[in-house]
Design a protein around this motif. Structure first.
Motif, mmCIF file in Angstrom:
data_model
loop_
_atom_site.group_PDB
_atom_site.id
_atom_site.type_symbol
_atom_site.label_atom_id
_atom_site.label_comp_id
_atom_site.label_asym_id
_atom_site.label_seq_id
_atom_site.Cartn_x
_atom_site.Cartn_y
_atom_site.Cartn_z
ATOM 1 N N LYS A 16 0.839 -1.204 0.000
ATOM 2 C CA LYS A 16 0.000 0.000 0.000
ATOM 3 C C LYS A 16 0.866 1.244 0.000
ATOM 4 N N THR A 17 0.261 2.358 -0.392
ATOM 5 C CA THR A 17 0.969 3.626 -0.320
ATOM 6 C C THR A 17 0.727 4.270 1.046
ATOM 7 N N ILE A 18 1.646 5.131 1.458
ATOM 8 C CA ILE A 18 1.545 5.843 2.732
ATOM 9 C C ILE A 18 1.828 7.322 2.488
ATOM 10 N N ASN A 19 1.580 8.161 3.492
ATOM 11 C CA ASN A 19 1.875 9.587 3.401
ATOM 12 C C ASN A 19 3.187 9.872 4.121
ATOM 13 N N ALA A 20 4.236 10.033 3.374
ATOM 14 C CA ALA A 20 5.533 10.405 3.930
ATOM 15 C C ALA A 20 6.206 11.311 2.913
ATOM 16 N N LYS A 21 6.779 12.411 3.379
ATOM 17 C CA LYS A 21 7.395 13.395 2.486
ATOM 18 C C LYS A 21 8.897 13.192 2.439
ATOM 19 N N LEU A 52 2.276 8.712 -1.156
ATOM 20 C CA LEU A 52 1.299 9.493 -1.910
ATOM 21 C C LEU A 52 1.788 10.919 -2.124
ATOM 22 N N GLU A 53 2.888 11.270 -1.482
ATOM 23 C CA GLU A 53 3.465 12.613 -1.587
ATOM 24 C C GLU A 53 4.518 12.645 -2.694
ATOM 25 N N ASN A 54 4.665 13.803 -3.351
ATOM 26 C CA ASN A 54 5.700 13.974 -4.359
ATOM 27 C C ASN A 54 7.082 13.797 -3.737
ATOM 28 N N VAL A 55 8.003 13.206 -4.489
ATOM 29 C CA VAL A 55 9.409 13.159 -4.105
ATOM 30 C C VAL A 55 10.046 14.385 -4.734
ATOM 31 N N ILE A 56 10.581 15.284 -3.901
ATOM 32 C CA ILE A 56 11.128 16.550 -4.377
ATOM 33 C C ILE A 56 12.648 16.492 -4.301
ATOM 34 N N VAL A 58 15.954 6.421 -8.882
ATOM 35 C CA VAL A 58 14.758 6.814 -8.128
ATOM 36 C C VAL A 58 13.559 6.056 -8.682
ATOM 37 N N ILE A 59 12.847 5.335 -7.800
ATOM 38 C CA ILE A 59 11.625 4.636 -8.183
ATOM 39 C C ILE A 59 10.486 5.158 -7.324
ATOM 40 N N LEU A 60 9.399 5.602 -7.982
ATOM 41 C CA LEU A 60 8.194 6.058 -7.298
ATOM 42 C C LEU A 60 7.030 5.211 -7.799
ATOM 43 N N LYS A 79 4.351 12.481 -7.994
ATOM 44 C CA LYS A 79 5.367 12.620 -9.030
ATOM 45 C C LYS A 79 6.733 12.836 -8.400
ATOM 46 N N VAL A 80 7.752 12.622 -9.196
ATOM 47 C CA VAL A 80 9.103 13.030 -8.838
ATOM 48 C C VAL A 80 9.299 14.412 -9.453
ATOM 49 N N ILE A 81 9.683 15.377 -8.638
ATOM 50 C CA ILE A 81 9.925 16.737 -9.118
ATOM 51 C C ILE A 81 11.418 17.009 -9.000
ATOM 52 N N VAL A 82 12.061 17.255 -10.144
ATOM 53 C CA VAL A 82 13.513 17.456 -10.199
ATOM 54 C C VAL A 82 13.784 18.924 -10.495
ATOM 55 N N GLY A 83 14.424 19.606 -9.555
ATOM 56 C CA GLY A 83 14.730 21.020 -9.716
ATOM 57 C C GLY A 83 13.620 21.891 -9.169
ATOM 58 N N ASN A 84 13.682 23.166 -9.524
ATOM 59 C CA ASN A 84 12.732 24.140 -9.020
ATOM 60 C C ASN A 84 12.280 25.019 -10.180
#
Length: 186
Positions: free
Chosen positions: A92-97, A118-122, A136-138, A144-149
């Protein structure tokens, strides 16, 4: 475990230098699921220093670890297997940042970051390297995986994400603003 963090008061652990190691002695046997740091609640901030294991996982948030925050702004996280894992025993998915703004995360035989959150990997900085697997595996189809700003001038040097196979494998895709993505060549 070298560090186990849990509780209902949202504890905070800061790694500001030194070395946290779980090392398997030559010839000893241990399950591959051993962890150096287990975060079940609150916030883990890795600011500098080294977190290392030669077996298992360096940092993990597991099962009902909802509302956990892992921030990596410096230091080195090294593992022969997974370096950072956010997971649940039944898939299952969990909420962790997870937010990475600096430092080095590296692994030899598995992915450097494995997330079922369930949180984006930043990933806004640092170097993430898997020598023989995907960096990186999501698994979540909601994050989503967010790379950069997106708000800064484009950087071409960091973050650097390099995989022995792929740099990123994300079920719901990723957003790429800055940095370098490297994978295996055909």
């Amino acid at each position: 475990y070298v560090i186990w963090q849990e509780g209902s008061l949202s504890p905070e652990t800061n790694i500001n230098g030194g070395t946290v190691k779980s090392i398997l002695e030559e010839g000893a046997t241990v399950a591959l699921d051993s962890r150096t740091i287990q975060v079940q609640a609150g916030t883990l901030n890795v600011n500098s220093g080294t977190i290392e294991t030669n077996s298992g996982i360096a940092i993990e948030s597991y099962d009902n670890s909802n509302n956990v925050v892992i921030n990596v702004s410096g230091g080195t996280i090294k593992s022969k297997n997974k370096a950072i894992q956010i997971s649940h025993s039944d898939g299952k998915t969990i909420n962790a940042k997870l937010k990475i703004t600096g430092g080095t995360i590296e692994t030899e035989h598995d992915c450097a970051i494995n997330s079922r959150s369930l949180e984006n990997v930043i990933i806004e900085g640092g170097k993430i390297v898997s020598a023989s697997s995907t960096a990186v595996i999501l698994h979540s189809t909601e994050a989503k995986v967010i790379v950069g700003n997106s708000g800064d001038a484009v950087r071409v040097d960091l973050p650097m994400i390099q995989g022995g196979i792929y740099s990123i494998n994300a079920s719901n895709g990723f957003e790429f603003y800055d940095g370098i993505l490297k994978g295996a060549t055909a």
